[in-house]
Design a protein around this motif. Structure first.
Motif, short mmCIF file in Angstrom:
data_model
loop_
_atom_site.label_atom_id
_atom_site.label_comp_id
_atom_site.label_asym_id
_atom_site.label_seq_id
_atom_site.Cartn_x
_atom_site.Cartn_y
_atom_site.Cartn_z
N UNK A 85 0.82 -1.22 0.00
CA UNK A 85 0.00 0.00 0.00
C UNK A 85 0.86 1.27 0.00
N UNK A 86 0.20 2.39 -0.20
CA UNK A 86 0.86 3.69 -0.05
C UNK A 86 0.79 4.10 1.41
N UNK A 87 1.95 4.30 2.02
CA UNK A 87 2.02 4.69 3.43
C UNK A 87 2.83 5.97 3.56
N UNK A 88 2.41 6.82 4.46
CA UNK A 88 3.09 8.11 4.63
C UNK A 88 4.45 7.97 5.31
N UNK A 89 4.72 6.82 5.90
CA UNK A 89 5.92 6.68 6.72
C UNK A 89 6.96 5.72 6.14
N UNK A 90 6.72 5.19 4.95
CA UNK A 90 7.58 4.13 4.41
C UNK A 90 7.96 4.46 2.96
N UNK A 91 9.21 4.17 2.60
CA UNK A 91 9.65 4.32 1.21
C UNK A 91 8.85 3.37 0.31
N UNK A 92 8.64 3.80 -0.95
CA UNK A 92 7.82 2.99 -1.86
C UNK A 92 8.33 3.08 -3.29
N UNK A 93 8.23 1.96 -3.98
CA UNK A 93 8.52 1.88 -5.42
C UNK A 93 7.27 1.41 -6.13
N UNK A 94 6.92 2.07 -7.23
CA UNK A 94 5.72 1.64 -7.95
C UNK A 94 5.58 2.40 -9.26
N UNK A 95 4.38 2.34 -9.82
CA UNK A 95 4.03 3.07 -11.03
C UNK A 95 2.77 3.88 -10.76
N UNK A 96 2.41 4.73 -11.70
CA UNK A 96 1.14 5.44 -11.61
C UNK A 96 0.09 4.56 -12.28
N UNK A 97 -0.54 3.69 -11.50
CA UNK A 97 -1.47 2.72 -12.07
C UNK A 97 -2.66 3.37 -12.73
N UNK A 98 -3.18 4.42 -12.12
CA UNK A 98 -4.38 5.06 -12.68
C UNK A 98 -4.06 5.70 -14.03
N UNK A 99 -2.93 6.40 -14.11
CA UNK A 99 -2.55 7.03 -15.37
C UNK A 99 -2.26 5.98 -16.44
N UNK A 100 -1.58 4.90 -16.04
CA UNK A 100 -1.20 3.87 -17.01
C UNK A 100 -2.43 3.24 -17.67
N UNK A 101 -3.42 2.91 -16.87
CA UNK A 101 -4.60 2.25 -17.45
C UNK A 101 -5.50 3.26 -18.17
N UNK A 136 10.71 8.29 0.77
CA UNK A 136 10.99 8.49 -0.64
C UNK A 136 10.05 7.63 -1.49
N UNK A 137 9.73 8.15 -2.68
CA UNK A 137 8.89 7.42 -3.62
C UNK A 137 9.57 7.39 -4.97
N UNK A 138 9.72 6.20 -5.53
CA UNK A 138 10.26 6.03 -6.88
C UNK A 138 9.10 5.59 -7.77
N UNK A 139 8.75 6.43 -8.74
CA UNK A 139 7.66 6.12 -9.67
C UNK A 139 8.26 5.83 -11.03
N UNK A 140 8.08 4.61 -11.50
CA UNK A 140 8.67 4.17 -12.76
C UNK A 140 7.68 4.35 -13.91
N UNK A 141 8.23 4.50 -15.11
CA UNK A 141 7.40 4.75 -16.29
C UNK A 141 6.80 3.45 -16.83
#
Length: 366
Positions: A158-174, A339-344
């Motif tokens: 999930x998206x958490x305010x206190x934890x680093x995350x790696x993911x994509x923009x799922x809503x934009x992608x679809x 930190x958040x890493x959002x991949x293309x």
């Protein structure tokens, strides 16, 4: 067979040091800090250890002294076999393993059955940090991980305010995928999605369940579809959405059948994963439907099997997700906020999508 009364006890660090006439620190350095010894002395220590049957320093005792396990825990809320059966999970695992190799760290898989709440495996895991791979926001195993005083990185959800995350923009992608189907002329669609919550629901999904989904990746993808099609005049409340708890091609087959049985006039099936879409293709063939002339089918992920099938899909960099998650975990630099890493991602236009069949086209249904 009677056991021999003359079984030799394995040597200890102390007995090996006494045999060699060196300190216990010297023996320990031969294993843990070889640069502290001459090559000749280290060779003599290791040869004597083999001869006496000394197994090496106790890794458990060492971790107690250093308070370092030398390994990363991967929390996967699936059965262990899933990581080696699911192409997406396997590719992510490879990326994380590459990051671990670069950092000289091991990798410990901490699987958790999604239908149980026993978090003992999380508490027992001897690791220096966790990578949490795609779990719902209310998962008890996630809560157990966050109780551990070790760094944690989440991949996908999930998206958490206190934890680093790696993911994509799922809503934009679809959204890009939805616009492509709208441009082709599709307005009568059905959707097959992965599980939305920890409770098993293999059936049609209400709007409330879509919007309250605890797996936010699926929630975001459905929201992207709903917004894009609604803007084009499609009443989303009339769009059949079928959920499957198990992520298999068989689930994709049965879900596609469920939708097509309810509304044979659907011209496009949108699946929120390639695995489900590959199952939908099988069901279409079973019914004698031509893809894409009678039925458009799309997926999401860009796995190799989808490429071979010519599937129209969204490709995401799964290997790089694993690598990025590991790099974030091993980065010990101070940072003031998570930190958040959002991949293309990339829309892949394959051979399974085309304009909807016309009113006068022959229907090849059952």
């Amino acid at each position: 067979m009677a056991r021999s009364m003359h079984v030799r006890r394995p040597a200890t660090l102390a007995s090996l040091a006494a045999e060699l006439g060196v300190s216990r620190t010297t023996v320990s350095n031969a294993y843990n800090r070889p640069d502290q010894l001459s090559p000749e002395l280290r060779r003599r220590v290791l040869e004597t250890a083999r001869r006496l049957g000394y197994p090496g320093p106790d890794p458990v005792a060492r971790s107690l002294r250093t308070r370092k396990a030398g390994a990363v825990g991967l929390l996967l809320t699936e059965n262990l076999s899933y990581a080696f059966r699911d192409t997406h999970a396997l590719t992510f695992l490879e990326g994380l393993a590459l990051a671990c190799e670069d950092a000289g760290q091991g990798l410990l898989m901490v699987p958790a059955n999604p239908e149980r709440e026993d978090v003992a495996a999380v508490h027992r895991a001897g690791v220096d940090g966790f990578v949490v791979y795609s779990v719902p926001d209310d998962d008890p195993h996630l809560a157990a991980v966050l109780e551990r005083p070790v760094p944690t990185v989440v991949c996908d959800q999930p998206e958490l305010d206190t934890v680093d995350r790696v993911g994509i923009d799922d809503q934009l992608a679809i959204t890009h995928l939805a616009r492509h189907l709208l441009d082709l002329g599709h307005r009568r669609i059905g959707v097959v999605c992965m599980r939305l919550a920890r409770d098993r629901n293999d059936g049609f999904v209400s709007l409330d369940r879509q919007q309250a989904a605890h797996f936010h990746v699926q929630r975001a993808r459905l929201a992207g579809l709903a917004a894009t099609f609604s803007a084009a005049g499609v009443d989303w409340t009339q769009v059949p959405v079928v959920e499957r708890f198990d992520h298999t091609t068989a689930s994709g087959e049965s879900a596609a059948a469920q939708i097509l049985d309810r509304d044979p006039g659907i011209t496009a099936l949108i699946c929120t994963s390639d695995i489900l879409a590959l199952g939908a293709l099988t069901e279409a063939r079973r019914r004698g439907l031509r893809v894409p002339h009678d039925l458009t089918v799309t997926g999401f992920d860009g796995i190799p099997e989808a490429d071979r099938a010519g599937l129209t899909t969204v490709r995401q960099p799964v290997l790089e997700k694993g690598r990025a998650a590991g790099k974030l975990l091993f980065d010990t630099h101070e940072h003031s906020r998570p930190r958040t890493v959002t991949l293309a991602t990339e829309l892949v236009v394959g051979t399974t999508a085309t304009v909807p069949r016309g009113q006068d086209d022959r229907w090849f249904g059952p």
